[in-house]
Write an enzyme that holds these catalytic residues in place. Structure first.
Site, short mmCIF file in Angstrom:
data_model
loop_
_atom_site.label_atom_id
_atom_site.label_comp_id
_atom_site.label_asym_id
_atom_site.label_seq_id
_atom_site.Cartn_x
_atom_site.Cartn_y
_atom_site.Cartn_z
N ASP A 1 0.83 -1.21 0.00
CA ASP A 1 0.00 0.00 0.00
C ASP A 1 0.86 1.26 0.00
OD1 ASP A 1 -2.42 1.33 -0.03
OD2 ASP A 1 -2.57 1.41 2.15
N HIS B 1 2.28 3.82 -8.92
CA HIS B 1 2.03 2.40 -9.18
C HIS B 1 3.20 1.79 -9.96
CE1 HIS B 1 -1.86 2.41 -7.44
NE2 HIS B 1 -2.43 3.20 -8.35
N LEU C 1 10.49 -20.59 -5.38
CA LEU C 1 9.58 -19.65 -4.70
C LEU C 1 8.24 -19.66 -5.41
CD1 LEU C 1 8.95 -17.17 -2.82
CD2 LEU C 1 9.78 -15.72 -4.67
C1 IPE Z 1 -5.39 -2.67 -0.14
O1 IPE Z 1 -5.07 -1.35 -0.31
C2 IPE Z 1 -5.45 -3.37 -1.47
C3 IPE Z 1 -4.17 -3.57 -2.14
C4 IPE Z 1 -3.00 -3.25 -1.68
C5 IPE Z 1 -4.28 -4.22 -3.42
P1 IPE Z 1 -6.21 -0.24 -0.43
O2 IPE Z 1 -5.50 1.07 -0.57
O3 IPE Z 1 -7.16 -0.59 -1.49
O4 IPE Z 1 -6.92 -0.35 0.98
P2 IPE Z 1 -7.89 0.67 1.72
O5 IPE Z 1 -8.98 1.04 0.76
O6 IPE Z 1 -7.07 1.87 2.07
O7 IPE Z 1 -8.35 -0.05 2.93
C1 IPE Z 2 -1.34 0.40 -4.00
O1 IPE Z 2 -1.44 1.50 -3.23
C2 IPE Z 2 -2.46 -0.56 -3.81
C3 IPE Z 2 -3.21 -0.89 -5.03
C4 IPE Z 2 -4.51 -0.97 -5.01
C5 IPE Z 2 -2.49 -1.18 -6.25
P1 IPE Z 2 -2.63 2.55 -3.34
O2 IPE Z 2 -3.01 2.78 -4.76
O3 IPE Z 2 -3.74 2.15 -2.45
O4 IPE Z 2 -1.91 3.84 -2.79
P2 IPE Z 2 -2.46 4.84 -1.71
O5 IPE Z 2 -2.79 4.02 -0.50
O6 IPE Z 2 -3.66 5.49 -2.29
O7 IPE Z 2 -1.33 5.77 -1.49
MG MG Z 3 -4.12 2.46 -0.45
#
Ligand code: IPE
Ligand code: IPE
Ligand code: MG
Length: 225
Positions: free
Chosen positions: A12, A29, A123
Protein backbone atom coordinates in the site's frame (compact mmCIF):
# COMPACT_ATOMS: atom_id res chain seq x y z
CA UNK A 1 14.12 -19.19 15.74
CA UNK A 2 10.78 -19.32 13.95
CA UNK A 3 10.94 -20.73 10.44
CA UNK A 4 9.35 -18.55 7.74
CA UNK A 5 7.40 -20.42 5.11
CA UNK A 6 5.09 -17.70 3.90
CA UNK A 7 5.15 -13.91 3.81
CA UNK A 8 2.04 -11.98 2.71
CA UNK A 9 2.21 -8.31 1.79
CA UNK A 10 -0.37 -5.55 1.40
CA UNK A 11 1.56 -3.31 -0.97
CA UNK A 12 0.00 0.00 0.00
CA UNK A 13 0.99 3.60 -0.59
CA UNK A 14 1.79 3.79 -4.30
CA UNK A 15 -0.72 6.54 -5.04
CA UNK A 16 0.49 8.75 -2.19
CA UNK A 17 4.10 8.15 -3.26
CA UNK A 18 3.33 9.43 -6.76
CA UNK A 19 1.65 12.56 -5.41
CA UNK A 20 4.47 13.13 -2.91
CA UNK A 21 6.90 13.17 -5.82
CA UNK A 22 4.73 15.76 -7.60
CA UNK A 23 3.65 13.22 -10.19
CA UNK A 24 0.50 11.16 -10.68
CA UNK A 25 -0.84 8.29 -8.58
CA UNK A 26 -0.11 6.07 -11.56
CA UNK A 27 3.54 7.14 -11.48
CA UNK A 28 3.56 5.66 -7.98
CA UNK A 29 2.03 2.40 -9.18
CA UNK A 30 4.82 2.05 -11.74
CA UNK A 31 7.45 2.76 -9.09
CA UNK A 32 5.88 0.08 -6.89
CA UNK A 33 6.90 -2.58 -9.40
CA UNK A 34 10.58 -2.00 -8.65
CA UNK A 35 9.84 -2.86 -5.02
CA UNK A 36 8.02 -6.01 -6.14
CA UNK A 37 11.18 -7.16 -7.95
CA UNK A 38 13.43 -6.28 -5.02
CA UNK A 39 11.25 -8.10 -2.52
CA UNK A 40 10.95 -11.21 -4.70
CA UNK A 41 14.76 -11.36 -4.87
CA UNK A 42 15.21 -11.01 -1.14
CA UNK A 43 12.48 -13.55 -0.45
CA UNK A 44 14.52 -16.04 -2.45
CA UNK A 45 17.72 -14.99 -0.66
CA UNK A 46 15.97 -15.67 2.64
CA UNK A 47 14.91 -19.12 1.42
CA UNK A 48 11.21 -18.41 1.96
CA UNK A 49 8.91 -20.58 -0.18
CA UNK A 50 5.77 -18.48 -0.43
CA UNK A 51 5.24 -14.80 -1.11
CA UNK A 52 1.68 -13.50 -1.48
CA UNK A 53 1.22 -10.02 -2.91
CA UNK A 54 -2.07 -8.11 -2.70
CA UNK A 55 -2.22 -6.34 -6.04
CA UNK A 56 -5.93 -5.66 -6.62
CA UNK A 57 -8.83 -6.09 -4.20
CA UNK A 58 -12.51 -6.72 -4.87
CA UNK A 59 -13.04 -3.20 -3.46
CA UNK A 60 -10.52 -1.54 -5.77
CA UNK A 61 -13.19 -1.44 -8.55
CA UNK A 62 -14.51 1.64 -6.71
CA UNK A 63 -11.51 3.61 -8.03
CA UNK A 64 -11.70 5.89 -11.08
CA UNK A 65 -11.89 3.93 -14.36
CA UNK A 66 -8.65 5.49 -15.58
CA UNK A 67 -6.67 4.25 -12.60
CA UNK A 68 -8.17 0.74 -12.84
CA UNK A 69 -7.29 0.59 -16.52
CA UNK A 70 -3.74 1.73 -15.78
CA UNK A 71 -3.31 -0.90 -13.07
CA UNK A 72 -4.55 -3.74 -15.28
CA UNK A 73 -2.35 -2.60 -18.19
CA UNK A 74 0.60 -2.38 -15.84
CA UNK A 75 -0.03 -5.94 -14.71
CA UNK A 76 -0.30 -7.07 -18.32
CA UNK A 77 3.03 -5.55 -19.33
CA UNK A 78 4.76 -6.68 -16.12
CA UNK A 79 3.82 -10.27 -16.94
CA UNK A 80 5.07 -9.82 -20.54
CA UNK A 81 8.38 -8.43 -19.36
CA UNK A 82 9.07 -10.68 -16.40
CA UNK A 83 7.45 -14.09 -16.76
CA UNK A 84 10.37 -15.68 -18.62
CA UNK A 85 12.85 -14.36 -16.10
CA UNK A 86 10.65 -15.72 -13.29
CA UNK A 87 10.56 -19.06 -15.04
CA UNK A 88 14.36 -19.11 -15.45
CA UNK A 89 14.70 -18.36 -11.75
CA UNK A 90 12.51 -21.33 -10.81
CA UNK A 91 9.62 -19.15 -9.60
CA UNK A 92 6.07 -20.45 -9.74
CA UNK A 93 3.26 -17.97 -10.29
CA UNK A 94 -0.18 -18.60 -8.84
CA UNK A 95 -3.14 -16.28 -9.05
CA UNK A 96 -5.55 -16.07 -6.13
CA UNK A 97 -8.81 -14.20 -6.63
CA UNK A 98 -11.61 -14.14 -9.16
CA UNK A 99 -10.03 -13.35 -12.51
CA UNK A 100 -12.99 -14.69 -14.50
CA UNK A 101 -14.24 -11.13 -14.95
CA UNK A 102 -10.97 -9.85 -16.47
CA UNK A 103 -10.96 -9.42 -20.23
CA UNK A 104 -9.95 -12.47 -22.24
CA UNK A 105 -6.49 -11.37 -23.27
CA UNK A 106 -5.31 -10.76 -19.71
CA UNK A 107 -7.06 -13.86 -18.38
CA UNK A 108 -5.33 -16.04 -20.98
CA UNK A 109 -1.97 -14.44 -20.23
CA UNK A 110 -2.33 -15.14 -16.53
CA UNK A 111 -3.42 -18.74 -17.09
CA UNK A 112 -0.55 -19.30 -19.53
CA UNK A 113 1.94 -17.90 -17.02
CA UNK A 114 0.65 -20.21 -14.32
CA UNK A 115 0.92 -23.12 -16.71
CA UNK A 116 4.45 -22.19 -17.82
CA UNK A 117 5.78 -21.97 -14.26
CA UNK A 118 3.74 -24.68 -12.55
CA UNK A 119 6.64 -27.10 -12.01
CA UNK A 120 8.96 -24.50 -10.49
CA UNK A 121 9.71 -24.86 -6.81
CA UNK A 122 12.18 -22.30 -5.51
CA UNK A 123 9.58 -19.65 -4.70
CA UNK A 124 5.84 -19.54 -5.22
CA UNK A 125 4.54 -16.03 -5.83
CA UNK A 126 0.82 -15.87 -5.14
CA UNK A 127 -0.60 -12.79 -6.79
CA UNK A 128 -3.90 -11.64 -5.31
CA UNK A 129 -6.00 -10.18 -8.12
CA UNK A 130 -9.61 -9.19 -7.72
CA UNK A 131 -9.15 -10.88 -4.37
CA UNK A 132 -11.50 -10.41 -1.41
CA UNK A 133 -11.45 -12.61 1.65
CA UNK A 134 -15.18 -12.39 2.31
CA UNK A 135 -16.17 -13.55 -1.16
CA UNK A 136 -13.51 -16.29 -0.99
CA UNK A 137 -15.13 -17.57 2.22
CA UNK A 138 -18.66 -17.33 0.85
CA UNK A 139 -17.59 -19.35 -2.20
CA UNK A 140 -16.05 -21.97 0.04
CA UNK A 141 -19.23 -22.27 2.13
CA UNK A 142 -21.33 -22.53 -1.04
CA UNK A 143 -19.20 -25.37 -2.40
CA UNK A 144 -19.41 -27.24 0.89
CA UNK A 145 -23.17 -26.79 0.87
CA UNK A 146 -23.48 -27.96 -2.74
CA UNK A 147 -21.44 -31.10 -2.01
CA UNK A 148 -23.49 -31.73 1.15
CA UNK A 149 -20.32 -31.79 3.25
CA UNK A 150 -19.85 -30.82 6.89
CA UNK A 151 -18.82 -27.33 7.78
CA UNK A 152 -15.47 -27.78 9.46
CA UNK A 153 -12.00 -26.24 9.26
CA UNK A 154 -10.64 -28.84 6.86
CA UNK A 155 -13.51 -28.49 4.38
CA UNK A 156 -13.52 -24.71 4.53
CA UNK A 157 -9.77 -24.58 3.82
CA UNK A 158 -10.00 -27.14 1.04
CA UNK A 159 -12.27 -24.77 -0.86
CA UNK A 160 -10.24 -21.57 -0.51
CA UNK A 161 -7.95 -20.22 -3.25
CA UNK A 162 -5.16 -20.97 -0.81
CA UNK A 163 -5.96 -24.67 -0.32
CA UNK A 164 -2.42 -25.70 -1.28
CA UNK A 165 -0.65 -22.78 0.42
CA UNK A 166 0.43 -22.72 4.08
CA UNK A 167 -1.03 -19.89 6.19
CA UNK A 168 1.09 -16.72 6.21
CA UNK A 169 3.59 -16.57 9.06
CA UNK A 170 4.04 -12.86 8.48
CA UNK A 171 1.82 -10.09 7.14
CA UNK A 172 3.49 -6.83 6.15
CA UNK A 173 1.39 -3.79 5.30
CA UNK A 174 3.28 -0.76 4.06
CA UNK A 175 1.81 2.73 3.74
CA UNK A 176 1.22 3.67 7.38
CA UNK A 177 -2.32 2.27 7.53
CA UNK A 178 -3.24 -0.29 10.18
CA UNK A 179 -5.97 -2.43 8.67
CA UNK A 180 -6.42 -5.69 6.77
CA UNK A 181 -8.63 -4.44 3.90
CA UNK A 182 -10.33 -7.81 3.31
CA UNK A 183 -7.07 -9.72 2.81
CA UNK A 184 -6.70 -13.40 3.85
CA UNK A 185 -8.89 -12.96 6.94
CA UNK A 186 -9.23 -16.68 7.60
CA UNK A 187 -5.64 -17.54 6.75
CA UNK A 188 -4.17 -14.85 8.99
CA UNK A 189 -5.79 -16.03 12.21
CA UNK A 190 -2.30 -16.55 13.67
CA UNK A 191 -0.04 -14.47 11.44
CA UNK A 192 2.39 -12.00 12.98
CA UNK A 193 1.44 -8.57 11.67
CA UNK A 194 3.91 -5.80 10.85
CA UNK A 195 2.58 -2.37 9.93
CA UNK A 196 5.25 -0.36 8.15
CA UNK A 197 5.21 3.43 7.90
CA UNK A 198 7.03 3.60 4.58
CA UNK A 199 5.07 3.77 1.33
CA UNK A 200 5.47 0.66 -0.84
CA UNK A 201 7.84 2.20 -3.44
CA UNK A 202 10.21 3.19 -0.59
CA UNK A 203 10.17 -0.21 1.13
CA UNK A 204 13.52 -1.95 0.66
CA UNK A 205 15.48 -5.10 1.35
CA UNK A 206 16.81 -3.74 4.63
CA UNK A 207 13.30 -2.94 5.94
CA UNK A 208 12.27 -6.45 4.95
CA UNK A 209 15.23 -8.04 6.74
CA UNK A 210 14.50 -6.04 9.90
CA UNK A 211 10.98 -7.48 9.95
CA UNK A 212 12.20 -11.03 9.30
CA UNK A 213 14.70 -10.69 12.13
CA UNK A 214 12.01 -9.44 14.55
CA UNK A 215 9.69 -12.25 13.50
CA UNK A 216 12.26 -14.94 14.13
CA UNK A 217 12.41 -13.95 17.81
CA UNK A 218 8.65 -13.85 18.50
CA UNK A 219 7.15 -16.47 20.78
CA UNK A 220 4.17 -17.86 18.90
CA UNK A 221 1.68 -19.22 21.40
CA UNK A 222 -1.34 -20.27 19.33
CA UNK A 223 -3.38 -20.04 22.50
CA UNK A 224 -0.92 -22.03 24.56
CA UNK A 225 1.46 -20.48 27.10
C1 IPE B 1 -5.39 -2.67 -0.14
O1 IPE B 1 -5.07 -1.35 -0.31
C2 IPE B 1 -5.45 -3.37 -1.47
C3 IPE B 1 -4.17 -3.57 -2.14
C4 IPE B 1 -3.00 -3.25 -1.68
C5 IPE B 1 -4.28 -4.22 -3.42
P1 IPE B 1 -6.21 -0.24 -0.43
O2 IPE B 1 -5.50 1.07 -0.57
O3 IPE B 1 -7.16 -0.59 -1.49
O4 IPE B 1 -6.92 -0.35 0.98
P2 IPE B 1 -7.89 0.67 1.72
O5 IPE B 1 -8.98 1.04 0.76
O6 IPE B 1 -7.07 1.87 2.07
O7 IPE B 1 -8.35 -0.05 2.93
C1 IPE C 1 -1.34 0.40 -4.00
O1 IPE C 1 -1.44 1.50 -3.23
C2 IPE C 1 -2.46 -0.56 -3.81
C3 IPE C 1 -3.21 -0.89 -5.03
C4 IPE C 1 -4.51 -0.97 -5.01
C5 IPE C 1 -2.49 -1.18 -6.25
P1 IPE C 1 -2.63 2.55 -3.34
O2 IPE C 1 -3.01 2.78 -4.76
O3 IPE C 1 -3.74 2.15 -2.45
O4 IPE C 1 -1.91 3.84 -2.79
P2 IPE C 1 -2.46 4.84 -1.71
O5 IPE C 1 -2.79 4.02 -0.50
O6 IPE C 1 -3.66 5.49 -2.29
O7 IPE C 1 -1.33 5.77 -1.49
MG1 MG D 1 -4.12 2.46 -0.45
Amino acid sequence: MNPVKHVAIIMDGNGRWGIKHKKSRNFGHRAGLNTVERIIKSTIKNKINHLTLYAFSTENWKRPKKEIKFLLNLLDSFIDQKIHEFNKNNIKLKIIGNISIFHNKLKKKLKKSEQLTKKNNKLQVNLALNYGSKSELINSFKKINKNKQNINIKNIEKNLYTSTIPDPDILIRTGNTNRLSNFLLWQMAYSEIFFEKKLWPDFNENDYNVILKKFRKIKRNYGNI
